[in-house]
Design an enzyme around this catalytic site. Structure first.
Site, PDB file in Angstrom:
ATOM      1  CD  GLU A 269      -3.047   0.265   1.921  1.00 31.59           C
ATOM      2  OE1 GLU A 269      -3.737   2.218   2.608  1.00 31.59           O
ATOM      3  OE2 GLU A 269      -3.186   0.173   3.007  1.00 31.59           O
ATOM      4  CG  HIS A 290       9.628 -29.448   2.648  1.00 34.46           C
ATOM      5  ND1 HIS A 290      10.460 -30.505   2.434  1.00 34.46           N
ATOM      6  CD2 HIS A 290      10.844 -28.732   3.757  1.00 34.46           C
ATOM      7  CE1 HIS A 290      11.283 -30.210   3.454  1.00 34.46           C
ATOM      8  NE2 HIS A 290      10.848 -29.582   4.346  1.00 34.46           N
ATOM      9  CE  LYS A 401     -10.568   2.196   2.796  1.00 40.28           C
ATOM     10  NZ  LYS A 401      -9.925   2.968   4.068  1.00 40.28           N
TER      11      LYS A 401
END
Length: 430
Positions: A269, A290, A401
């Site tokens: 951000e 792994h 938003k």
């Protein structure tokens, strides 16, 4: 916090000591700018003064309104939740901590159905008091408490700005309330009321967390060769400029897994602006060596791997065994094995010419976590200065938003109109 950048030198992409020495002049100038911003309490830069400006007594006063609960539930999102979660998931406590930071209905229903709502403190956090996800979840939690016969006003702590819906709610119901610090973006707010209220409710040493942050402040200087935080910020910036556009953060401690999530928000951000930035990836040692290590070692040469570990751990001995091929493990410990896995990962990456940086803390406790998180914040701010990006803004996040709020009928926002313009190419099952 110590940083070792040796394995970032002579790699592909990579650096030389001469490169870093040339960059150090720019680090000195950036440090001067950062120091001025801190002294003037400028927006964003005020984040780096939190170890001195946060008042632990105010946090204690607000949280002392509650007897020790069995659990605390943080209702927030992003920076309003990840800092508290980093501490909660790293440290042991008799008070369980949970987070509602998404609006997945199945998960919300499951979590609320599992909690003893009559003995939970609800910690609702939103600077603006208008964050749709946070307020929606809080309304759902409040309704669940009402249906369970629990007075939510006796179980709720609010952390918010001076104005807004949550501030008015706190005033109306005389709820314990904490102020979100001015001039501090949410992702930089861990060492404030936003991140430390839950720590206080769980019985952690808030002063020790802030003392660790002050250790990080004291370590800042005008040279990357004298400041671990700036060494990390300058190295990551220089590697990104040379093509290492992914930063895989790989703690070798289960307790630091949420820290890697917190780091990912901070880095993405803050630095993802104007076509620039470095994509954070999350991994966990030794588990992901792994799997993901295959890509980091043998895939595209566009990555930096940051490995993190505490140098002190609990001792869990590995019993002796006569099983063929496993006798070498007996007499050592799980900590020895994890350290060997850590060293093997570093060596594997270095042998393949993949840049990697080591970060070490003494142990996972309040003071070390305060210093580690402060150091990463300072590194991020330095990177932003060197890259000349507006570190403390988040326009892309705000766009999303506004679009979501418009879709829900929360106002007229042109961003919501873009949803109707979505291009489709559907492939449906026959």
């Amino acid at each position: 916090m110590d940083v070792d950048i040796g394995n970032a030198l002579g790699t592909t992409p990579g650096l030389t000591e001469e490169t870093l020495e040339r960059l150090d002049d720019r680090v000195a100038s950036a440090h001067e700018r950062i120091a001025r911003g801190m002294d003037a309490d400028e927006f964003g830069y005020a984040s780096l003064t939190l170890p001195e400006t946060t008042d632990p007594e105010a946090i204690r006063e607000a949280t002392d309104a509650f007897e020790t609960p069995s659990a605390v539930l943080t209702v927030g999102i992003g920076g309003s939740a990840l800092g508290a979660g980093t501490l909660s998931d790293a440290l042991p406590s008799d008070v369980d901590a949970y987070v509602l930071d998404n609006v997945d209905p199945d998960d919300v229903k499951r979590l609320l159905g599992s909690l003893p709502l009559d003995d939970v403190v609800i910690n609702v956090v939103s600077r603006s008091g208008t964050t749709a996800e946070t307020l929606a979840n809080f309304l759902v939690v409040r309704d669940a408490m009402d249906r369970a016969g629990v007075d939510w006003t006796e179980r709720t702590l609010v952390t918010t700005g001076e104005e807004g819906n949550l501030r008015r709610l706190a005033d109306r119901h005389d709820l314990p309330a904490l102020d979100v610090p001015e001039g501090v973006p949410g992702r930089f707010s861990m060492l404030s009321t936003v991140g430390l209220a839950v720590a206080a409710l769980q019985g952690y040493d808030v002063e020790a967390v802030l003392a660790g942050g002050r250790d990080g402040m004291d370590a800042l200087s005008g040279s990357l060769f004298e400041s671990p935080a700036y060494a990390y910020g300058a190295t990551t910036y220089a590697l990104a400029e040379r093509g290492a556009l992914t930063n895989a953060v790989m703690p070798y401690a289960e307790s630091l897994e949420t820290f890697a999530e917190w780091f990912a928000q901070l880095w993405a951000e803050s630095l993802g602006k104007d076509g620039l930035g470095q994509t954070p990836a999350r991994a966990l040692g030794a588990t992901d060596q792994h799997s993901q290590l295959q890509l980091y070692r043998a895939g595209p040469r566009d990555k930096l791997v940051t490995v993190i570990r505490p140098t002190e751990r609990a001792e869990v001995p590995i019993p002796e065994t006569d099983l063929e091929g496993l006798s070498y493990l007996g007499g050592s410990s799980l900590g020895d094995l994890l350290d060997a896995e850590f060293d093997a990962t570093e060596a594997s990456l270095a042998e393949a010419g993949v840049p990697n940086v080591r970060i070490e803390v003494d142990r996972v406790d309040e003071r070390a976590l305060g210093e580690l998180c402060y150091g990463m914040e300072a590194a991020c701010v330095l990177y932003g200065e060197l890259a000349n990006v507006p570190t403390f803004t988040q326009p892309a996040v705000e766009w999303g938003k506004r679009a979501a709020r418009g879709l829900l009928g929360g106002g007229e926002f042109p961003e919501a109109d873009a949803v109707a313009e979505k291009r489709e190419l559907r492939i449906e099952r026959g």
